[in-house]
Design an enzyme around this catalytic site. Structure first.
Site, short mmCIF file in Angstrom:
data_model
loop_
_atom_site.label_atom_id
_atom_site.label_comp_id
_atom_site.label_asym_id
_atom_site.label_seq_id
_atom_site.Cartn_x
_atom_site.Cartn_y
_atom_site.Cartn_z
N LYS A 244 0.61 -1.39 -0.33
CA LYS A 244 0.14 0.14 0.32
C LYS A 244 0.86 1.31 -0.27
O LYS A 244 0.17 2.04 -0.67
CB LYS A 244 -0.97 0.09 1.08
CG LYS A 244 -2.61 0.63 1.60
CD LYS A 244 -2.66 0.69 1.98
CE LYS A 244 -2.78 -0.07 3.53
NZ LYS A 244 -2.45 0.10 4.66
N ARG B 31 -12.20 3.93 10.04
CA ARG B 31 -12.51 1.94 10.33
C ARG B 31 -13.77 2.32 11.11
O ARG B 31 -14.38 0.98 11.14
CB ARG B 31 -11.81 2.38 10.88
CG ARG B 31 -10.01 2.23 10.84
CD ARG B 31 -8.22 2.10 11.85
NE ARG B 31 -7.52 2.16 10.93
CZ ARG B 31 -6.43 2.24 11.65
NH1 ARG B 31 -6.67 2.80 12.91
NH2 ARG B 31 -5.14 2.10 10.75
N ARG C 221 12.02 -10.54 4.80
CA ARG C 221 12.49 -10.21 4.27
C ARG C 221 13.84 -9.78 5.35
O ARG C 221 14.14 -10.25 6.31
CB ARG C 221 12.15 -9.63 4.58
CG ARG C 221 11.05 -9.25 3.30
CD ARG C 221 10.20 -7.68 3.44
NE ARG C 221 9.22 -7.42 5.08
CZ ARG C 221 8.15 -6.27 5.20
NH1 ARG C 221 8.04 -5.62 4.00
NH2 ARG C 221 8.60 -6.15 6.29
N ARG D 102 13.88 -6.98 10.36
CA ARG D 102 13.15 -6.00 11.73
C ARG D 102 12.70 -6.95 12.31
O ARG D 102 12.21 -8.56 12.20
CB ARG D 102 11.77 -5.48 10.56
CG ARG D 102 12.51 -4.56 10.31
CD ARG D 102 10.81 -3.79 9.04
NE ARG D 102 9.51 -3.70 9.84
CZ ARG D 102 9.00 -3.35 9.05
NH1 ARG D 102 8.48 -2.41 7.84
NH2 ARG D 102 7.65 -3.12 10.07
N ARG E 62 -1.19 -9.05 12.20
CA ARG E 62 -2.29 -8.00 12.55
C ARG E 62 -3.10 -8.02 10.78
O ARG E 62 -4.00 -7.39 10.37
CB ARG E 62 -0.83 -7.66 10.89
CG ARG E 62 0.70 -6.91 12.28
CD ARG E 62 1.46 -5.90 10.92
NE ARG E 62 2.72 -5.89 11.53
CZ ARG E 62 3.97 -5.93 11.10
NH1 ARG E 62 3.83 -6.68 9.54
NH2 ARG E 62 5.59 -5.87 11.73
#
Length: 216
Positions: free
Chosen positions: A13, A88, A127, A161, A172
């Protein structure tokens, strides 16, 4: 052109919003960023928000709407905006309609970047990046040409991370579904929702978004 861009963390996004800003002059409006900016600028609504946050309370829909209204009145939003993280709830969706109508604007599209949860987990968990120059790599899709050595700067130090783990990513995803569930039916009933394959190549996603916006 005013749109809501939806998608869970890792769906791309942010990348697509940045491209829309560069290519079309649209402005990405993130409620979190706007709250911080309003507080820093000490605007009327920003002072309200600061008092609430300092008291350890949640900022009300009324204050959030006020901050969005202030931001929409700034000249750089004339080419359109990308709403990120708002609305939301059904109440916030109604507030957004009112804010836009007051300014002679309307919501054009609600675009969701659809993802496959298992594939997204693999994409995020794999990642890592060079600790020196920041070049990005992936365990499955983009390993360094020489194992353990950065292609760009030759460093042998890499980092990940701490929140790029499966448990966090799936949490999430669940939070995202819970937050979007109340608003999607509202916009689907109005024929505003469009879907784009968020698992596709970045350039293909950009092209799909362009096709949607150009068709208006």
């Amino acid at each position: 052109m005013n749109i809501i861009l939806l998608g869970p963390p890792g769906a791309g996004k942010g990348t697509q919003a940045s491209r829309l800003q560069k290519d079309r002059g649209m402005v990405q409006l993130s409620t979190g960023d706007m709250l911080r900016a309003a507080v820093k600028a000490e605007s009327a609504v920003g002072r309200q928000a600061k008092a609430v946050m300092e008291a350890g309370q949640l900022v009300s829909d009324e204050i959030v709407s006020g901050i969005i209204g202030e931001r929409l009145d700034e000249d750089d939003t004339a080419q359109g905006v990308i709403f990120d993280g708002y609305p939301r709830t059904a109440a916030q969706a109604a507030s957004l309609d009112a804010l836009l109508a007051e300014r002679g604007r309307k919501l054009d599209f609600v675009i969701e970047l659809d993802v496959d949860e298992d594939a997204l987990v693999e994409r995020i968990v794999g990642r890592f990046s060079c600790a020196r120059c920041g070049t990005n790599y992936h365990d499955s899709f983009a390993l360094p040409k020489v194992p353990g050595v950065c292609d760009v700067c030759g460093s042998t130090e890499f980092k990940r991370r701490p929140d790029d783990n499966e448990e966090t990513v799936r949490t999430r995803m669940a939070e995202y579904r819970a937050k979007t569930a109340p608003i999607l039916p509202i916009y689907e009933a109005r024929g505003l929702v469009r879907h784009v394959d968020g698992m596709a190549d970045i350039d293909h996603v950009t092209a799909a978004l362009k096709a949607i916006l150009d068709a208006d």
